[in-house]
Design an enzyme around this catalytic site. Structure first.
Site, PDB file in Angstrom:
ATOM      1  N   MET A 172       0.827  -1.203   0.000  1.00 45.21           N
ATOM      2  CA  MET A 172       0.000   0.000   0.000  1.00 45.21           C
ATOM      3  C   MET A 172       0.866   1.260   0.000  1.00 45.21           C
ATOM      4  SD  MET A 172      -3.082  -0.875  -0.334  1.00 45.21           S
ATOM      5  CE  MET A 172      -3.819   0.731  -0.075  1.00 45.21           C
ATOM      6  N   VAL A 178       1.571   1.933   7.738  1.00 43.71           N
ATOM      7  CA  VAL A 178       2.361   0.906   8.418  1.00 43.71           C
ATOM      8  C   VAL A 178       1.442  -0.233   8.861  1.00 43.71           C
ATOM      9  CG1 VAL A 178       4.037   2.625   9.172  1.00 43.71           C
ATOM     10  CG2 VAL A 178       2.178   1.979  10.722  1.00 43.71           C
ATOM     11  N   HIS A 235      -8.333   6.235   3.305  1.00 47.33           N
ATOM     12  CA  HIS A 235      -8.222   4.790   3.106  1.00 47.33           C
ATOM     13  C   HIS A 235      -8.299   4.439   1.626  1.00 47.33           C
ATOM     14  CE1 HIS A 235     -10.205   0.581   3.441  1.00 47.33           C
ATOM     15  NE2 HIS A 235      -8.902   0.476   3.310  1.00 47.33           N
TER      16      HIS A 235
END
Length: 709
Positions: A327, A403, A453
């Site tokens: 990501m 993270v 997100h």
């Protein structure tokens, strides 16, 4: 004329579209009537050249009036509307003058069909210039001659490559395939347009434009003859059909209807009749209505966001990413691809290398699709810098944390990052389920912190959930929304809760599939039933793609937040805890991945918590998995997690691939009726348990005979 302006001199007529009280030009019934009157007047005019232009900035014609398409309720009505357009464009095509469409901005759908009916097409290099026939995205096909005129210009393969996916081309690509005759620079635009129009007075100039459309070399001529053969046509259509079935599974009828129009080689007029028949049969279908409603829904959400979250004066030119995994690397790629200088931080160089590799992979995918050249990749990659500390973060105008999904780790990293970022910076978390409000508790500027997100893979998934914590300011939300849009994403603002919106609805669906497995359901049959319903992949396939370890963590967060109705299935605990299966990335999950071979992991049927084989019907499977999502969606609306059912449906389509042709999750529930949904949920609660207890909001809708919309 209300929407059309006419200017004449002794040799030129300039027809300018300027739809009143609208930001765009659209071919409404009213404008089309005016256009027909103009064409009939021009037929006997002495001028030699007619240009069709637009007074709107960055718009030629954005297509037909979609609100009028939405009102079509029968084959006969669709046929009548299409015939009117065909009549007008035929009259345009037969004008004795030389006609040219001057395209500076969007030239889409009916606008493209109008341009195709002209003798020539001039386009500008304006980045907003996009040309194409995207009707399949509305569940229809071009209905005003586009399927017949386009291949005459560019050939059948290029026509199919545009029409089947509804692809829009920039001016340069349109020129390469001979869809437009010349591209001019936006600098000194009016002067260059005047020069082109002046050239059209000369026969030699027109001949030079026409000669470009003809194959030059012997090889090109031979290829042109070969491509026009019956065998070549059959091969082209066969390959196109295979591609359509691969990408749509045959669930979208419009692309298949396009292929059927071309199935028989015929003359232009016969082709027009085949197009007319196909368009008329599609325009009043439920699929068409749902896709048009989705178009308006998307526009409505954009309008709501414009009104509520005004555009900030400036957007970030520099950014930072905390964590360089899949990501983090994807987010760094997105930033650099949009021109930002980026700093990546992680705890070791091996992780940073993975982040660079992820960004490089995404750029190489663009290169394969000819969307970027190697020089562009080199420049973009050079915009990404990395370190094991916060060097360079003091210049970042936005920082996104990506993270590991452990609250204490995230808190520590966010607190450290905030201390070195400029005071005006936007700080975000990419968490998929953890509390944004709790993370903000360790920050000194919690009002400038929110969730942002992204969904995996970042380069393909359009949705971004903008998550509002308890102390997040409206200015911060507005910035996050604007940045997401500038980066080409679709932002949906949601309030903080475990799983936010999409994962809160999706995880019960995945969890319920595991419960079906426990009860003896066949893994492949469950996946097959759901893909037949229209989802891009079944729940077990999706769990393997996402990663069973990732899914289990989110499911556990939801169980902790919502209790028994979100209780994690025992088989998931067994797979994650005892068997240590992670899904596709580890080679085994619900399926066993051997090179390119994929087969069900038979070991799972032997687990002590899995009952002996039981046959579930496709309808049983669909009810179990879809209705649990509908019920959770109702909880989310009731609790104000999302503003309305429209935004929820858009999020589910953009974030999970819920079939757009069904209109969205809530739209699908409305097609069944809330009363029927409640009855099915009540029955499932009796059979299965509390996971299907009807939400108060849904019960109220059923009692009051209301719907989600």
């Amino acid at each position: 004329m209300k929407h059309i302006q006419i200017q004449k001199n002794d040799w030129l007529i300039r027809v300018t579209f300027d739809y009143q009280d609208q930001a765009i030009n659209k071919l409404s019934a009213e404008l089309m009537k005016e256009l027909f009157d103009v064409i009939k007047d021009i037929e006997t005019a002495p001028q030699k050249v007619v240009s069709f232009e637009s007074a709107k900035k960055d718009i030629f014609i954005a297509g037909a009036a979609i609100e009028e398409l939405q009102k079509i309720d029968s084959i006969e009505m669709a046929k009548e509307k299409a015939q009117q357009g065909l009549k007008i464009f035929k009259a345009l095509e037969l004008l004795p003058q030389t006609t040219v469409a001057i395209i500076d901005g969007a030239c889409v759908g009916g606008g493209c069909e109008l341009a195709l009916a002209c003798n020539f097409r001039l386009a500008t290099d304006n980045p907003k210039t996009k040309i194409g026939l995207p009707e399949v995205k509305l569940g229809i096909i071009p209905g005003w001659g586009g399927t017949q005129r386009l291949p005459r210009l560019v050939g059948l393969p290029e026509a199919l490559a545009m029409i089947l996916p509804g692809k829009l081309l920039p001016a340069a690509k349109a020129y390469r395939i001979k869809l437009v005759d010349k591209v001019i620079s936006s600098i000194q635009l009016e002067q260059q347009i005047d020069q082109f129009l002046e050239g059209l007075r000369k026969t030699r100039f027109q001949e030079s434009l026409l000669s470009r459309r003809e194959p030059k070399s012997i090889a090109q001529k031979t290829m042109a003859v070969a491509m026009d053969s019956h065998l070549a046509r059959l091969y082209i259509l066969k390959k196109a059909h295979q591609n359509v079935m691969k990408t749509t599974k045959g669930l979208y009828p419009a692309p298949l209807a396009v292929l059927e129009v071309y199935r028989k080689k015929c003359n232009f007029e016969e082709g027009i009749q085949r197009e007319l028949s196909a368009f008329s049969n599609l325009a009043s279908t439920d699929v068409c209505k749902n896709l048009i409603s989705l178009f308006f829904l998307n526009e409505q959400v954009k309008k709501e966001q414009r009104e509520r979250y005004p555009q900030p004066e400036t957007l970030p030119s520099s950014g930072a990413v905390l964590g360089a995994g899949v990501m983090g690397g994807g987010i760094a790629w997105l930033m650099s691809s949009k021109g930002l200088s980026v700093r990546i931080k992680d705890i070791n160089w091996e992780s940073i290398q993975l982040g660079y590799q992820q960004a490089a992979d995404y750029f190489n995918q663009l290169k394969k699709r000819r969307r970027i050249k190697q020089a562009g990749i080199d420049t973009a990659i050079n915009r990404i810098g990395a370190a094991l500390d916060y060097t360079g973060f003091n210049h970042a105008q936005i920082a996104i944390e990506a993270v590991i999904e452990v609250m204490q780790v995230k808190k520590q990293v966010l607190k450290e990052a905030e201390a070195v970022l400029p005071e005006s910076s936007l700080l975000c978390t990419n968490t998929s389920a953890l509390s944004v409000t709790e993370m903000a508790s360790v920050l000194t500027r919690p009002s400038q912190f929110c969730g942002m997100h992204f969904f995996n893979p970042v380069n393909r998934m359009p949705l971004v959930e903008i998550v509002r914590g308890e102390q997040t300011s409206e200015e911060t939300i507005a910035k996050a929304v604007a940045i997401s849009k500038a980066w080409g994403k679709v932002p949906i603002v949601v309030n903080d809760c475990p799983g936010f919106l999409v994962n809160r609805i999706l995880l019960p669906y995945l969890n319920e599939a595991a419960y079906l497995l426990q009860e003896g359901a066949d893994i492949e049959k469950v996946d097959s039933a759901i893909t037949t319903f229209g989802m891009p992949m079944g729940p077990f396939q999706l769990a393997d793609e996402v990663g069973i370890d990732v899914g289990y963590k989110v499911a556990a967060i939801l169980e902790a937040g919502f209790g028994e109705r979100m209780a994690v299935a025992t088989i998931l605990e067994h797979i994650h805890g005892s068997l240590k299966l992670s899904g596709k990335k580890g080679g085994r999950g619900f399926y066993h991945y051997k090179n390119k071979e994929v087969e069900v992991n038979q070991l799972l049927y032997q687990a002590a918590c899995v009952a002996s084989s039981k046959d579930f019907s496709d309808q049983d499977i669909i009810d179990r998995l879809m209705l649990v999502m509908v019920n959770e969606a109702a909880h989310c609306i009731d609790e104000g997690i999302v503003e309305n059912a429209g935004q929820l449906d858009l999020a589910m389509i953009m974030g999970t691939g819920f079939p757009a042709w069904r209109g969205g999750l809530c739209c699908w529930a409305d097609s069944i009726g809330c009363k029927e949904v409640v009855q099915r949920l009540d029955k499932l609660q009796q059979q299965v348990g509390i996971r299907y207890q009807v939400s108060p909001y849904l019960q109220k809708c059923a009692d009051e005979q209301r719907s989600f919309y």
